[in-house]
Design a protein around this motif. Structure first.
Motif, PDB file in Angstrom:
ATOM      1  N   SER A 162      52.442  81.241  52.216  1.00  0.00           N
ATOM      2  CA  SER A 162      51.344  80.950  53.138  1.00  0.00           C
ATOM      3  C   SER A 162      51.735  81.376  54.533  1.00  0.00           C
ATOM      4  O   SER A 162      52.912  81.490  54.850  1.00  0.00           O
ATOM      5  CB  SER A 162      51.008  79.461  53.124  1.00  0.00           C
ATOM      6  OG  SER A 162      52.120  78.695  53.521  1.00  0.00           O
ATOM      7  N   ASP A 175      44.498  78.813  56.707  1.00  0.00           N
ATOM      8  CA  ASP A 175      44.750  79.958  55.828  1.00  0.00           C
ATOM      9  C   ASP A 175      44.989  79.469  54.409  1.00  0.00           C
ATOM     10  O   ASP A 175      45.558  78.407  54.193  1.00  0.00           O
ATOM     11  CB  ASP A 175      45.977  80.742  56.295  1.00  0.00           C
ATOM     12  CG  ASP A 175      45.770  81.423  57.636  1.00  0.00           C
ATOM     13  OD1 ASP A 175      44.597  81.696  57.978  1.00  0.00           O
ATOM     14  OD2 ASP A 175      46.757  81.676  58.328  1.00  0.00           O
ATOM     15  N   SER A 176      44.577  80.264  53.429  1.00  0.00           N
ATOM     16  CA  SER A 176      44.801  79.866  52.040  1.00  0.00           C
ATOM     17  C   SER A 176      46.244  80.149  51.637  1.00  0.00           C
ATOM     18  O   SER A 176      46.889  81.052  52.153  1.00  0.00           O
ATOM     19  CB  SER A 176      43.837  80.597  51.109  1.00  0.00           C
ATOM     20  OG  SER A 176      44.054  81.983  51.156  1.00  0.00           O
ATOM     21  N   ALA A 177      46.736  79.342  50.711  1.00  0.00           N
ATOM     22  CA  ALA A 177      48.041  79.585  50.100  1.00  0.00           C
ATOM     23  C   ALA A 177      47.822  80.615  48.989  1.00  0.00           C
ATOM     24  O   ALA A 177      46.737  80.711  48.433  1.00  0.00           O
ATOM     25  CB  ALA A 177      48.594  78.285  49.537  1.00  0.00           C
ATOM     26  N   TYR A 178      48.843  81.377  48.672  1.00  0.00           N
ATOM     27  CA  TYR A 178      48.700  82.440  47.683  1.00  0.00           C
ATOM     28  C   TYR A 178      50.031  82.692  47.005  1.00  0.00           C
ATOM     29  O   TYR A 178      51.073  82.204  47.452  1.00  0.00           O
ATOM     30  CB  TYR A 178      48.186  83.727  48.357  1.00  0.00           C
ATOM     31  CG  TYR A 178      48.921  84.070  49.644  1.00  0.00           C
ATOM     32  CD1 TYR A 178      50.065  84.865  49.626  1.00  0.00           C
ATOM     33  CD2 TYR A 178      48.484  83.565  50.862  1.00  0.00           C
ATOM     34  CE1 TYR A 178      50.736  85.153  50.809  1.00  0.00           C
ATOM     35  CE2 TYR A 178      49.152  83.857  52.039  1.00  0.00           C
ATOM     36  CZ  TYR A 178      50.279  84.652  51.998  1.00  0.00           C
ATOM     37  OH  TYR A 178      50.962  84.927  53.166  1.00  0.00           O
ATOM     38  N   THR A 199      46.649  75.832  54.123  1.00  0.00           N
ATOM     39  CA  THR A 199      47.763  75.305  54.900  1.00  0.00           C
ATOM     40  C   THR A 199      47.186  74.749  56.192  1.00  0.00           C
ATOM     41  O   THR A 199      46.233  75.290  56.742  1.00  0.00           O
ATOM     42  CB  THR A 199      48.793  76.399  55.222  1.00  0.00           C
ATOM     43  OG1 THR A 199      48.153  77.459  55.930  1.00  0.00           O
ATOM     44  CG2 THR A 199      49.430  76.938  53.961  1.00  0.00           C
TER      45      THR A 199
END
Length: 94
Positions: free
Chosen positions: A21, A27-30, A78
């Motif tokens: 992240s 922001d998105s986690a990936y 996050t």
């Protein structure tokens, strides 16, 4: 992190990935390929001794995993760590 050589997660059809992240702010986690030493992928898990809930934060940058929606398949974000935020409390399996 231990070596992944010979790991069942690393074979011709599967590749080991790690949660990553960016800096907090929704922001998105990936998932990314595992990269030893990447501070974007290092997490700390802390258990609340009163509730038993887990908090998962990035070691280097500080954001916590935050799930504002609880439905299956929802995006995990996050955000700045907030001990009072229920969306940042994760329940361990029993």
């Amino acid at each position: 992190m231990p070596s992944t050589a010979g790991s069942p997660c690393n074979n011709s059809s599967q590749v080991r990935t790690a949660l990553a992240s960016g800096v907090p702010g929704g922001d998105s986690a990936y998932l990314l390929d595992y990269s030893p030493g990447s501070f974007w992928q290092e997490r700390r898990v802390a258990k609340n001794t009163t509730t038993g809930a887990l908090a998962i934060t990035n070691v280097a940058t500080g954001p916590a995993l935050d799930a504002p929606q609880t439905t299956t398949g929802s995006t995990v974000l996050t955000n700045h760590t907030n001990a009072e935020a229920t969306e940042q409390s994760w329940t361990p399996p029993s």
